[in-house]
Each structure stands twice: as C-alpha cells, then as structure tokens.
Scaffold this active site. Structure first.
Site, PDB file in Angstrom:
ATOM      1  NE  ARG A  62     -43.932   0.408 -65.544  1.00  0.00           N
ATOM      2  CZ  ARG A  62     -44.905   1.068 -64.812  1.00  0.00           C
ATOM      3  NH1 ARG A  62     -44.758   2.461 -64.676  1.00  0.00           N
ATOM      4  NH2 ARG A  62     -45.684   0.142 -64.308  1.00  0.00           N
ATOM      5  CG  HIS A 109     -38.110  -4.499 -62.218  1.00  0.00           C
ATOM      6  ND1 HIS A 109     -37.923  -4.097 -63.343  1.00  0.00           N
ATOM      7  CD2 HIS A 109     -39.267  -4.460 -61.830  1.00  0.00           C
ATOM      8  CE1 HIS A 109     -39.004  -3.535 -63.793  1.00  0.00           C
ATOM      9  NE2 HIS A 109     -40.065  -4.017 -62.943  1.00  0.00           N
ATOM     10  CE1 TYR A 153     -47.769 -21.576 -48.845  1.00  0.00           C
ATOM     11  CE2 TYR A 153     -48.982 -20.005 -49.909  1.00  0.00           C
ATOM     12  CZ  TYR A 153     -48.579 -20.972 -48.547  1.00  0.00           C
ATOM     13  OH  TYR A 153     -49.498 -20.302 -47.472  1.00  0.00           O
TER      14      TYR A 153
END
Length: 798
Positions: A62, A109, A153
């Site tokens: 990570r 993921h 968006y």
C-alpha cells in the site's frame, strides 16, 4: 494481504500447531484442538502475529513505491487497468472517472472507491506531479485546496508519457501474479522506460516507516543515468553534476548549499529548504508592489494568502497596505507596499512567519527487489546512486526480456516458414495427399509422415489460403525466411553482448529525454546555496511612543495616547490598574500573583480603542493567575535595580530586575515562589534606603526598612515581613523614601472611616512583628489607590 505477510502467517500457524497453541500447549494436549478444528493460542502471540501481518501488508502492498517503476500498488493498478481493460491511451476518447474507478476496484484494488479516485486525481494534477500520468477533463482540484469534483462528473485518459510505463507489457518484459481473488493476473511491476520514482516522487506513511521523495527534472535524470551507464564508478557527488536537486511542479527556490544537497542524496534523508519566488513591479502612481510568482510545494495558496491578510489586518506588517490574489493559471499574489518601504524587509518577515518558506523532509525509502520472493519487495532507504542503479539494472533486464521475446517470436515464425519451404518443393503431392485424406486430422497425420513436419507446421499449412501457392508467394516466403534468420542471428549476438545491451538502454534514455524533457527546470537551485533573508523584527517597528493600559480584571490594550486613565473605555465594573508609557520598540514587564514575570514589546500588545484583549491571549496564564504589578522598561524612564513583592500571608521577597529585561516566552520567567494557599499582592520598585508599609484586612499596619528584607538570588519564598493572624491577610503595601510624608495609600474601613498608611509618618519597627491596628475591631472595605501612571519625559528643546 501481501505474499510476505501470508508466509509469515502460515509460519506462525505451523508453530502454533506443533506446540499446541503457542503458550497453551498443556491445554491443547489435554483438550485437543476442539470439535470445530480450532487450535488454542496465547492472546499475546495471536496479537503479535496479526499486527505483523498488517504491518507487512501496509509496507509492501500500500504505502511504499517500488524502486523500479516508482509506483505504489494503487497507482500501478490504475494505469494498468486504464491501459489493458479500458484501452484509454493518450489518443483515446475520454471516459468517466466513475467507470475507471469501478474497473480498477472490481478486479484489482478492492479497497474502496475513495482511495482509488484520490490516487487517480493526484496523478492528473499538474501541481502535484511534475509529469502528470493521467489526462483529466473537468475539475481535478486546485492549488487553493479545492477538492476534485465527484467521479461521476470528471473524465480521464492516460497521458502520453504513461505509455512509456506500459508499452512493453505485451512483450513479456515483467512477471505477472494473480489478482486478489485469483480470477485474472496483474503485473508485479510495470516495465517503465522513465525513472518515475525520482521523476514524480511520492509520499506515503507505512507502519514504522515512511517515504517522502521529491520530484526531479526528467532531463537531468536521463543525463545522470546515461553518465552512470558509461561509468558505473561515479559517486553521488559526481552525479550531482547532472541532478541539480529536486524540481517541484510549483517552482520555488531551493536554499540548500551544494554540500547540504550532497549529504541528503548520499544518506537518502534530509531537509530541503524551499521558498516562493517574487518580482517587483513599479506602479504608475509611484511606489512598488511585490508579486509572488511561485509558492512552495504542497502549500495551500488560499491558506497562504489568508495568513498574509491576517498579518496585514493585525498591523504586524505595517509596510504592506494590501494583499490580493490575482492568480489565474499562474500564481500571482500581489502585496501593495507603502512608498519607500523595503521589499526585502517585507519578504524576510513573510518567509519567517508564513508558509512562503517551508522545509521538504526527504526520505528515499522504497521497495527493492527481493531475490527470495520476487512477488514482494523489501523496504530500504537508498541514496541517489543506488536508486539510479536499481533502475538501470531493471531496464537492462527489461531490454533482455524484450529481445528474448522478439527472438522467440522470430523462431516461431521461422519454424512455420520452414514448414512452408518443405512443402513448396512438392506442391502437387501435398495437394494430392490433402484431397485423398478423410479430413483435417487424417491430412495432418499424412503430411507429418511424408514431409517430417510437426503439428504447428502442419496446422499452418492446412490453414494456408490457396493464393499462397502462387509462384510469387513462394518467393515471398523464401525472402521472409532469409530475413528472419538474419534477424535471429543479430538478436542472438545482441543478447550475448553486454556492451550492445547497455548501448540500447542508453539510446532509449536519449529518446525519452528528447520526447518528454523539453521544458526547463521550474525550481531554482543555487550551487553555493541561496542567500537566506535575515528577519530583523526591530526594523518593522515604527519609532514612535505608545501607552499600554492594563485593567484590574486582566484586559490589556495599546493606545497612541492616554491623557486621562479614568476616561479610557472599560468593561462594566472594571478599573484601570496601570498605564505604561514607552516606545514601540521598548519592553514592558508584567508581574503576576503566582510569582511569574512576562516580558513583551509595546509593539506586540494589540492596538485597540475598545476594551482590548484578555492578557491570557498574549501569555500562557494558569487558572486564577492575574497581573499584580507592571513596569515600563523604556530607557528614558528610571529603571530600578530591585523590586519588592509582598504575599497575602505577609512574606516579602526582594529580587533583581535584571533577569526580566529581555522578551520572555509565553510561559514567562519565575521571580518568586509562593507557599500553598498564598499569593503575591503586588510588586513595586524599591531602593535599599526605602521604607515599606504593609496593610492587612483587619487594618493592621507595619512599617520597616526595605534593607531588612533579604534579596533573593533566585526564585524563593522570601522572609516574613508581618505576622498575619488566622483569618487575616495582607491587602496592600506602599514603598516610600524615609522622610516622605506625602507618599501613602488611603483606604476606607467597614465602619466608614477613611484612613491612610504613610510610611514617612509611621513608627518604623523591625520586620516580622504583628504591627498595630489603625481601627480596632474594624476591617478594610476598599483601598483607595490611583492607577499607576508614569508619563514619558518631555523631549529636550534645542
């Protein structure tokens, strides 16, 4: 969870199984493993095992980037998913980020959409990455700290430079591993052609370690890598001939000297001092304005402008009239100056008191290849040369595997062409065998027996189109076979030559530099270290006089002029305790009932025409702490050498003023210690010849010589001045020279009598007595003392 963590988990479980549960062996032997197959385990061992697994997972899967491609797992999966699953190359049509996030979260993921979108947004921000990897369309945040729009968006696709990280994947240049659920595979590392770790840098916090790598200029990195290919004995100091230092996307100026940068790059850690840049602009109406053109990396521009505005509003920087943010795509923060103001002084103040100058703490920690377990890297802190050498070794391996893949493909093609070559010499016979066969499998067996072919060759022959039997096509096959054999010979020779392989690595670095390192450095670096501006606080303070008003309830304010202390604005029920006069550059000292002295400049007291501010805003007062004495340290006023404090229980302490002349911290400096339940009534300047008169609540008074009160070498409890009976306490005291029959304090008693304690008119006794009552069976109702007000002397006339 990483493979390394899983291995540790399995190893611990085996130990527990062998010992009957790690510390619970007796219980396991007696009770077995239980009907459900569980094995008893000690809580400490189990907690240790699980935390180790978690720590290893965070470190390897990570938080830390790989030294080879410079990517964290989430970044690598985003790029791979966009390239492999969505075909979002730099010339593809934009797709919604929501679609991209879903395509990454599903197979690669599974850590939630927020973490994926956050990483995606950062890779699209040109103020976060020196060379953005994602081409974002829409609102992807700003330098002002504005968050990106929701992923429904925004749209995105890969930048062209991202192709340099991904293009060689199809040539078996890197290994793949199963994804989290084993349904497909993902690359362990990308076959990066660019030194991404240093090119874009990264930051991350793992368990017990962290990384903070600054971005660099790609052209400088390519030059350093090329030099290292030509001479692998180069040291980090020599490599700094090409790598000048970090190159932050937001520009700025690095203040470190060459020696400091060398130490940082050799050790892999250190602090880079970075400040924003500015220019001066002449105004048509006269005067100048400062225009800040760059800010330090990771600094929030709106927060910086707000901090500057607060400084100007609070009049801490009187040379600046106004601050405006006129930024568009480029940074442009305008500071309008007073005429004839020093811009250097203004910038020195801003560099010291705002984030316009910051430190970037370099930590070159990353994952390096692990020979024992190629799937999981090992965390190490590296120097500059080690990072570059790891990348070069990786590039050499990628080039070898790419060439080997090309060689294998060529050999496969040659093998098929050789089959064509065999049957082209007997086309009629081949056609006759096929026509007389019972089907494809029968034909294949007969052709393999007749022409000594294998299955791959026969399959290609049977799938061949009829027009390939033309004479010209036969010539094409023969020419192609000749060409492919020559290529195979060349590749085999190339793979055997280390010199030629390194030459290919160097040539590819040159191609990367030519294609992407076209811009100049954004961050300036001075070889000798940039000259740091030294802030002189005195220079910003105007040379003028002021008055500081301190009230009984603990309010403080600075005013230009105070003619009548009783006319100043106060809160209801409050009263003026002292008015101190002095220059704005002079200091003043406040003494509190808990034995602490606080020293500050007149200029640092907030100016106000209202009630002022609580004194606790300037200093770190304890609960119940209040001001009981004050003194101006202006050089034009008489400055005593010693001061006297008296406590409620009649203790007196004489102490020097010298330790309290310089500005103190918010915590102040101790001048006395008080006993339990005791506090200091007041502090007044004294001389050795003076008398001191002490007044208690029951109207007991005692007058003695100041010289009888011992002087303290350090903060102490002092000596007894007057014995205070149970239920009584000291309310005030007065210091006066002997023979002065006017200096005193008046007070009103509970019976309405108005009396005065005047040392010059009272009997002088030794300290430590009980004194005498001025009004029997009476008490002090109110002390009638005027506020302390010592005006400045009138200037001398020429």
């Amino acid at each position: 969870m990483s493979t390394l963590a899983t291995a540790a988990d399995n190893k611990t479980r085996k130990k527990q199984g062998a010992s009957g549960g790690g510390g619970n062996g007796a219980a396991a032997a007696a009770g077995g493993s239980g009907g459900d197959g569980t094995v008893p385990a000690a809580l400490a061992d189990e907690a240790r095992r699980r935390y180790l697994n978690y720590a290893l997972s965070v470190i390897t899967s990570r938080a830390l980037p790989d030294v080879r491609d410079g990517l964290k797992p989430v970044q690598r999966r985003i790029l791979y998913g966009m390239w492999n699953d969505l075909n979002l190359s730099h010339d593809a049509k934009y797709k919604k980020c929501a679609q991209v996030v879903g395509a990454i979260m599903g197979p690669y993921h599974p850590h939630g959409d927020a973490s994926i979108y956050e990483a995606l947004v950062r890779m699209a921000q040109d103020f976060s990455l020196r060379y953005p990897l994602v081409d974002g369309h829409g609102n992807f945040g700003s330098l002002d700290g504005d968050a990106a729009a929701a992923y429904r968006y925004t749209e995105c696709r890969l930048e062209k430079i991202s192709g340099e990280l991904l293009n060689e994947l199809e040539q078996k240049t890197v290994d793949f591993r199963p994804n989290y659920d084993g349904t497909r595979t993902e690359p362990i590392v990308l076959p990066a052609r660019v030194p991404h770790l240093l090119m874009n840098g990264t930051t991350g916090i793992a368990v017990g370690m962290a990384t903070n790598i600054p971005p660099h200029h790609l052209g400088e990195l390519c030059d350093a890598l090329t030099a290292l290919v030509e001479d692998n004995t180069l040291t980090t100091k020599q490599l700094l001939k090409w790598v000048k230092g970090p190159d932050f996307p937001t520009g700025g100026e690095i203040l470190n000297s060459q020696k400091e940068l060398q130490d940082i790059y050799e050790s892999g850690q250190g602090s880079v001092r970075l400040r924003g840049e500015y220019t001066l602009e002449e105004l048509k109406r006269g005067g100048q304005q400062i225009v800040i053109t760059s800010i330090p990396y990771t600094v929030n521009k709106s927060t910086l402008v707000a901090k500057m505005g607060e400084i100007v509003r609070d009049r801490k920087l009187p040379l600046v009239l106004d601050v405006r943010d006129e930024s568009t795509k480029d940074v442009r923060i305008v500071l309008e100056l007073k005429k004839e103001a020093s811009h250097e002084l203004v910038m020195a103040y801003l560099y010291k008191n705002t984030p316009l100058q910051t430190n970037f703490n370099v930590n070159l920690t990353c994952l390096v290849p692990n020979p024992e377990n190629p799937d999981v890297g090992m965390p190490r802190r590296l120097g500059l040369k080690e990072v570059l050498q790891y990348f070069l070794d990786f590039r050499l391996e990628v080039v070898k595997r790419r060439l080997q893949h090309q060689l294998d493909e060529l050999k496969k093609r040659v093998h098929i062409l050789e089959g064509f070559e065999k049957v082209y010499d007997a086309l009629d016979e081949m056609i006759r065998i096929i026509r007389q066969s019972e089907g494809k499998q029968d034909a294949a067996k007969k052709l393999m027996a007749r022409f000594k072919l294998d299955e791959v060759q026969v399959d290609a022959i049977l799938e061949m189109k009829l027009y390939k039997l033309a004479r010209l096509e036969i010539l094409v096959v023969q020419n192609e076979l000749k060409e492919k054999r020559a290529q195979i010979k060349n590749l085999e020779a190339l793979l055997k030559s280390s010199t030629r392989l390194w030459g290919m690595v160097k040539d590819e670095l040159g191609e990367v530099k030519a294609a992407y390192a076209t811009g100049k450095r954004r961050t300036k670096v001075s070889r000798g270290g940039a000259e740091e501006m030294v802030f002189d606080a005195e220079a910003l303070i105007a040379d003028e006089d002021a008055h500081v008003v301190i009230t009984r309830d603990g309010w403080i304010k600075r005013m230009r002029e105070v003619k009548d202390p009783s006319a100043t604005r106060l809160r209801e029920g409050d009263a003026v305790m002292a008015v101190l006069a002095g220059s704005l550059k002079a200091n003043l000292v406040l003494f509190t009932n808990f034995g602490t002295a606080y020293v500050t400049r007149f200029n640092d007291v907030p100016a106000s025409t209202g009630y002022g501010d609580p004194v606790q805003k300037l200093f770190k007062f304890d609960d119940g702490e209040r001001v009981v004495g004050a003194l101006s340290l202006d050089g034009r006023l008489w400055r005593p050498e010693k001061l006297l404090g008296i406590t409620r229980q009649g203790q007196g302490m004489r102490f020097p003023l010298a330790p309290h002349l310089e500005v103190s911290t918010r915590a102040g400096r101790r001048y006395a210690k008080t006993g339990e339940g005791d506090e200091i009534v007041g502090v007044q300047p004294v001389e050795d010849k003076d008398l001191v008169g002490v007044l208690t609540e029951r109207t007991s008074v005692l007058v003695c010589k100041v010289a009888e009160i011992n002087e303290l070498a350090g903060p102490g409890k002092g000596v007894s001045v007057i014995k205070v009976e149970s239920g009584d306490r000291v309310v005030d005291f007065i210091v006066a020279p002997p023979g002065n029959k006017d200096a005193g304090i008046g007070f009103e008693t509970q019976k309405g009598r108005k009396l005065a304690l005047t040392p010059g008119r009272s009997e002088v006794t030794g300290r430590g007595g009980k004194g005498h009552e001025m009004s029997r069976k009476d008490g002090v109702k109110e002390v009638l003392r005027a506020p302390l007000f010592v005006p400045l002397p009138e200037p001398k006339k020429d």
